[in-house]
Design an enzyme around this catalytic site. Structure first.
Site, PDB file in Angstrom:
ATOM      1  N   GLU B  88      19.253  -5.176  14.631  1.00 59.40           N
ATOM      2  CA  GLU B  88      18.954  -6.412  13.917  1.00 59.40           C
ATOM      3  C   GLU B  88      19.784  -6.523  12.653  1.00 59.40           C
ATOM      4  OE1 GLU B  88      15.333  -7.069  11.718  1.00 59.40           O
ATOM      5  OE2 GLU B  88      14.543  -5.145  12.361  1.00 59.40           O
ATOM      6  N   CYS B 122      12.869  -4.934  15.340  1.00 60.95           N
ATOM      7  CA  CYS B 122      12.924  -3.523  15.720  1.00 60.95           C
ATOM      8  C   CYS B 122      12.766  -3.310  17.223  1.00 60.95           C
ATOM      9  CB  CYS B 122      11.859  -2.751  14.965  1.00 60.95           C
ATOM     10  SG  CYS B 122      11.853  -3.103  13.212  1.00 60.95           S
ATOM     11  N   HIS B 209       6.611   3.025  17.190  1.00 61.29           N
ATOM     12  CA  HIS B 209       7.509   2.484  16.175  1.00 61.29           C
ATOM     13  C   HIS B 209       6.866   2.732  14.823  1.00 61.29           C
ATOM     14  CE1 HIS B 209       9.986  -0.149  13.822  1.00 61.29           C
ATOM     15  NE2 HIS B 209       8.928  -0.867  13.470  1.00 61.29           N
TER      16      HIS B 209
HETATM   17  C1  LIG Z   1       2.950  -1.819   3.796  1.00 63.06           C
HETATM   18  C2  LIG Z   1       2.819  -2.665   2.570  1.00 63.06           C
HETATM   19  C3  LIG Z   1       2.187  -3.988   2.966  1.00 63.06           C
HETATM   20  C4  LIG Z   1       1.927  -1.970   1.547  1.00 63.06           C
HETATM   21  O1  LIG Z   1       1.610  -2.893   0.525  1.00 63.06           O
HETATM   22  P1  LIG Z   1       1.457  -2.475  -1.000  1.00 63.06           P
HETATM   23  O2  LIG Z   1       0.760  -3.590  -1.650  1.00 63.06           O
HETATM   24  O3  LIG Z   1       2.796  -2.057  -1.503  1.00 63.06           O
HETATM   25  O4  LIG Z   1       0.609  -1.177  -0.973  1.00 63.06           O
HETATM   26  P2  LIG Z   1      -0.987  -0.991  -0.990  1.00 63.06           P
HETATM   27  O5  LIG Z   1      -1.504  -1.166  -2.353  1.00 63.06           O
HETATM   28  O6  LIG Z   1      -1.603  -1.791   0.106  1.00 63.06           O
HETATM   29  O7  LIG Z   1      -1.008   0.530  -0.626  1.00 63.06           O
HETATM   30  C5  LIG Z   1      -0.679   0.976   0.635  1.00 63.06           C
HETATM   31  C6  LIG Z   1      -1.639   2.061   1.016  1.00 63.06           C
HETATM   32  O8  LIG Z   1      -1.448   3.162   0.119  1.00 63.06           O
HETATM   33  C7  LIG Z   1      -2.700   3.530  -0.456  1.00 63.06           C
HETATM   34  N1  LIG Z   1      -2.416   4.034  -1.785  1.00 63.06           N
HETATM   35  C8  LIG Z   1      -1.995   3.333  -2.856  1.00 63.06           C
HETATM   36  N2  LIG Z   1      -1.846   4.169  -3.912  1.00 63.06           N
HETATM   37  C9  LIG Z   1      -2.191   5.410  -3.480  1.00 63.06           C
HETATM   38  C10 LIG Z   1      -2.244   6.695  -4.106  1.00 63.06           C
HETATM   39  N3  LIG Z   1      -1.889   6.863  -5.373  1.00 63.06           N
HETATM   40  N4  LIG Z   1      -2.619   7.742  -3.356  1.00 63.06           N
HETATM   41  C11 LIG Z   1      -2.980   7.596  -2.075  1.00 63.06           C
HETATM   42  N5  LIG Z   1      -2.961   6.390  -1.437  1.00 63.06           N
HETATM   43  C12 LIG Z   1      -2.544   5.311  -2.139  1.00 63.06           C
HETATM   44  C13 LIG Z   1      -3.498   2.251  -0.472  1.00 63.06           C
HETATM   45  O9  LIG Z   1      -4.871   2.552  -0.545  1.00 63.06           O
HETATM   46  C14 LIG Z   1      -3.096   1.651   0.845  1.00 63.06           C
HETATM   47  O10 LIG Z   1      -3.820   2.281   1.838  1.00 63.06           O
HETATM   48  P3  LIG Z   1      -4.339   1.458   3.100  1.00 63.06           P
HETATM   49  O11 LIG Z   1      -3.093   1.004   3.816  1.00 63.06           O
HETATM   50  O12 LIG Z   1      -5.102   2.450   3.883  1.00 63.06           O
HETATM   51  O13 LIG Z   1      -5.119   0.316   2.602  1.00 63.06           O
HETATM   52  C15 LIG Z   1       4.208  -2.871   1.921  1.00 63.06           C
HETATM   53  O14 LIG Z   1       4.743  -1.626   1.682  1.00 63.06           O
HETATM   54  C16 LIG Z   1       5.162  -3.653   2.759  1.00 63.06           C
HETATM   55  O15 LIG Z   1       5.221  -4.869   2.686  1.00 63.06           O
HETATM   56  N6  LIG Z   1       5.994  -2.964   3.584  1.00 63.06           N
HETATM   57  C17 LIG Z   1       6.964  -3.587   4.456  1.00 63.06           C
HETATM   58  C18 LIG Z   1       6.348  -4.255   5.642  1.00 63.06           C
HETATM   59  C19 LIG Z   1       6.313  -3.407   6.871  1.00 63.06           C
HETATM   60  O16 LIG Z   1       6.898  -2.347   6.941  1.00 63.06           O
HETATM   61  N7  LIG Z   1       5.594  -3.912   7.884  1.00 63.06           N
HETATM   62  C20 LIG Z   1       5.545  -3.325   9.155  1.00 63.06           C
HETATM   63  C21 LIG Z   1       6.505  -4.029  10.051  1.00 63.06           C
HETATM   64  S1  LIG Z   1       6.742  -3.190  11.550  1.00 63.06           S
END
Ligand SMILES: CC(C)(COP(=O)(O)OP(=O)(O)OC[C@H]1O[C@@H](n2cnc3c(N)ncnc32)[C@H](O)[C@@H]1OP(=O)(O)O)[C@@H](O)C(=O)NCCC(=O)NCCS
Ligand SMILES: CC(C)(COP(=O)(O)OP(=O)(O)OC[C@H]1O[C@@H](n2cnc3c(N)ncnc32)[C@H](O)[C@@H]1OP(=O)(O)O)[C@@H](O)C(=O)NCCC(=O)NCCS
Lengths: 405, 405
Positions: B88, B122, B209
């Protein structure tokens, strides 16, 4: 679940095409562009060019043609097990056009459809067709139909990195060189299949990818030159034998005299085997991945079904880059239903002629708004064929909304 | 010409992987980014992230891995009859990555290679693999081998239309929903193939994935939830039956309690069936199309070949947009040669650790020069693995030159 008995005669059962309703006349465009009269119409062999405004994009065009296909041929979305899109027009940098098309399947509950997008310039549709046929010919086949979509919006622009950068003269030689090698491979395949001394005579119709129809005239002559190289002393080459007996494929790519000679020599065979397939290309312009299939649709629209029975049609597909193939198939069964559903001539005549300066305005609008978020298109919905999907808005996350006119 | 006898056991015979030599440590990145300690390492389950500088692009990366594959497995370029690229990452708006790779074939004289690029986020690599297998299983097969390349450069950036725009939380739910439907389809296929009451028990390993490994932990729990819905009163669900007996697929996408419960319940099965496949994902980061195949490579690198014999490995491939599949195959024959050629653990350990601020500088350099013409990359060639193709220049027509380090 359908029990899949192995299919006979895997091939093309139905065809639908779509082109935008607006066109600009090529002789008017010659005047407007200030080029010599005849350059586009004779030099490039083009009469009219269809184009769309900001109401249409690659997704809407594919939605339109798929929806019309399903309706015309009365196919249920549940009957489709594979959907494959060949395109080189990119809106979303990672989401496939196929994914967008799946919205048409939603109501039927059919979410299990194999296939995605394949890309390589104008070659994508051919690759999509091959994939679909091979799927049907493999154990992966589940008894359902495959739908292949070849769609593009062709725009050549200069000084703008959004559009493919084209080195015109180089791309033309590349087309001819790819044709040479694809033809050699094809002849080898015919030989392996038992055809003796295969040549242009072995095929009844030859459909080419057409960036502009003059290129196809040249390509056809080139095929004859290839035959000449394999059998130079045949009587049909008597007139030109001495002049070109020393030539090779590589020596001749820039030889204008040779090009002309073989165009002349091939004129009547060209008329018989290829000219009818250029109807859409001459009247619509370059269609990238769709071009060669528009060629097939033109042929079916021009030659009566009875005359096509048992005939071998060869297709030359070419994509810059490059990838190219010649492959052929035989007409088995009546194709008059396809011709009448295509209704090509009437639809070509049902278009709106737009002046070159209106054309230019629409092109600059499209260029300047091409990547916009939070955009509402301004093109008139009345200037679309009935049953055309069109863009109604693009939101701040670049999400596009479409409606059916 | 080889006479093609119909092949038995069409499948994956050999695997090579490539990742860039530089990585940034995820706990250091937490400090640098000012997020709470544990967010990346525990919250997302990532340890290290490999990345490349301006010396590499999607073409160089694919050149590298193909060249190394051919060399390690001692395959002649003439033996390849199909080359298919799932990606991609787009450099050239119309030329396929496959066309670039054909330069490696030039010396062998093999210009007749089917296949091009397939794209859907992907999912592209999976589609490429399916196409290759179906080609081999169809009459189009000419007795030669197929090579499938799944490659990407994963970059998430904000405010820049050059990179895919990601709605994170939505994409995560979309992943889980796609998993649900792919799993249902897969179970149906197992049933049709004669497996009674198919479930998680029907597969020995499950490779996902992985955008980040925590997502895979959740996905695994979700599979168990699917099994629960099909058979809620089974003894293994006794503890949680009352709490979740009213839940459905649709009701539960945002139910964090349910998510946690099924993660807990699936812990030991996850360790047995999936955890080993996350080695590369945890240490390299998201690899888009390559992710699920890196999962397979990790599994083969972690579990002895003797233990894998006859085992059923299922793969879940997902691409935003979306397209998704679960499919499975059995291990037939020794795979220790693949494991030793992959040499995954040693190669992961042989990387260069770069500080978060160096990482950031390199990322901004790449972002600001991403579409440049007339550009000479500045990254150090010494910081590449030996045998890596890298960019030496981009000319005014956007043509890229590469060399082997
Ligand atoms: C995945 C994504 C949505 C996470 O969002 P974020 O707002 O950055 O992170 P969050 O605050 O939700 O934290 C992610 C996780 O880490 C956990 N976390 C945060 N701080 C933490 C810490 N200090 N210690 C342990 N865990 C922690 C949160 O509780 C959360 O857990 P959960 O998923 O079980 O709820 C973001 O990284 C993203 O947009 N990624 C790209 C999209 C992607 O890859 N999508 C999949 C496509 S195939
Ligand atoms: C095709 C292309 C290279 C033509 O280049 P150009 O410099 O604009 O046009 P030219 O001056 O070469 O004229 C084109 C032809 O028209 C002829 N011509 C020009 N004016 C003419 C006139 N008034 N009357 C009749 N013929 C005329 C020329 O003699 C020439 O004929 P030839 O091809 O037999 O030599 C250019 O249109 C282009 O770059 N197209 C896009 C690339 C493309 O489609 N490539 C194929 C990829 S598959």
């Amino acid at each position: 679940m359908t029990v899949a008995t192995h299919p006979q005669n895997i091939g093309i059962q139905a065809i639908e095409v779509y082109f935008p309703k607006k066109f600009v006349d090529q002789s008017e465009l010659e005047k407007h562009d200030g080029v010599s009269s005849g350059k586009y119409t004779i030099g490039l062999g083009q009469e009219k060019m269809s184009f769309c405004d900001d109401r249409e994009d690659i997704v809407s065009i594919c939605l339109t043609v798929v929806q019309q296909f399903m309706q015309k041929y009365n196919v249920d979305y549940k009957q489709i097990g594979r959907l494959e899109v060949g395109t080189e027009t990119i809106i979303d940098k990672s989401k496939s056009t196929k994914s967008f098309l799946m919205s048409l399947f939603a109501e039927s509950g059919n979410h299990s459809v194999e296939g995605i997008d394949t890309t390589n310039a104008c070659y994508g549709g051919t690759s999509a067709l091959f994939n679909a046929c091979q799927w049907m010919d493999s154990k992966a086949w589940d008894g359902r139909l495959a739908l292949v979509v070849a769609g593009d919006i062709a725009v050549y622009a200069s000084g703008n990195a959004q559009f493919p950068t084209v080195d015109g003269p180089l791309s033309v030689i590349s087309y001819i060189r790819a044709l040479d090698y694809a033809y050699l491979d094809y002849l080898k395949k015919l030989e392996n299949a038992g055809v003796e001394s295969p040549s242009l005579d072995s095929v009844d119709y030859l459909v080419f990818h057409s960036p502009y129809t003059k290129q196809v005239v040249k390509a056809f002559g080139r095929i004859l030159f290839n035959d000449f190289l394999r059998n130079p002393t045949a009587p049909q080459y008597a007139e030109i034998y001495t002049q070109f007996s020393e030539e090779t494929l590589e020596s001749s790519y820039n030889n204008k005299l040779l090009e002309k000679a073989f165009i002349n020599l091939s004129k009547s065979v060209f008329t018989a085997k290829t000219n009818t397939s250029l109807l859409a290309a001459r009247n619509i312009g370059n269609m990238y991945t769709g071009s060669v299939f528009f060629g097939l649709a033109s042929l079916i629209s021009s030659v009566p079904s009875s005359e096509l029975q048992g005939k071998r049609i060869a297709l030359f597909s070419y994509g810059s880059g490059c990838a190219a193939s010649i492959y052929s198939f035989k007409v088995v069964g009546d194709v008059s239903d396809i011709a009448s559903k295509l209704d090509l001539v009437a639809r070509l005549n049902d278009r709106i002629c737009v002046t070159p300066s209106q054309f230019e305005n629409i092109m600059s609008l499209r260029e300047s708004t091409h990547n916009n978020a939070e955009y509402s298109p301004t093109g008139s919905v009345d200037e679309l064929f009935p049953g055309t999907y069109h863009l109604t808005s693009i939101d701040s996350m670049y999400r596009r909304k479409y409606e059916l006119s």
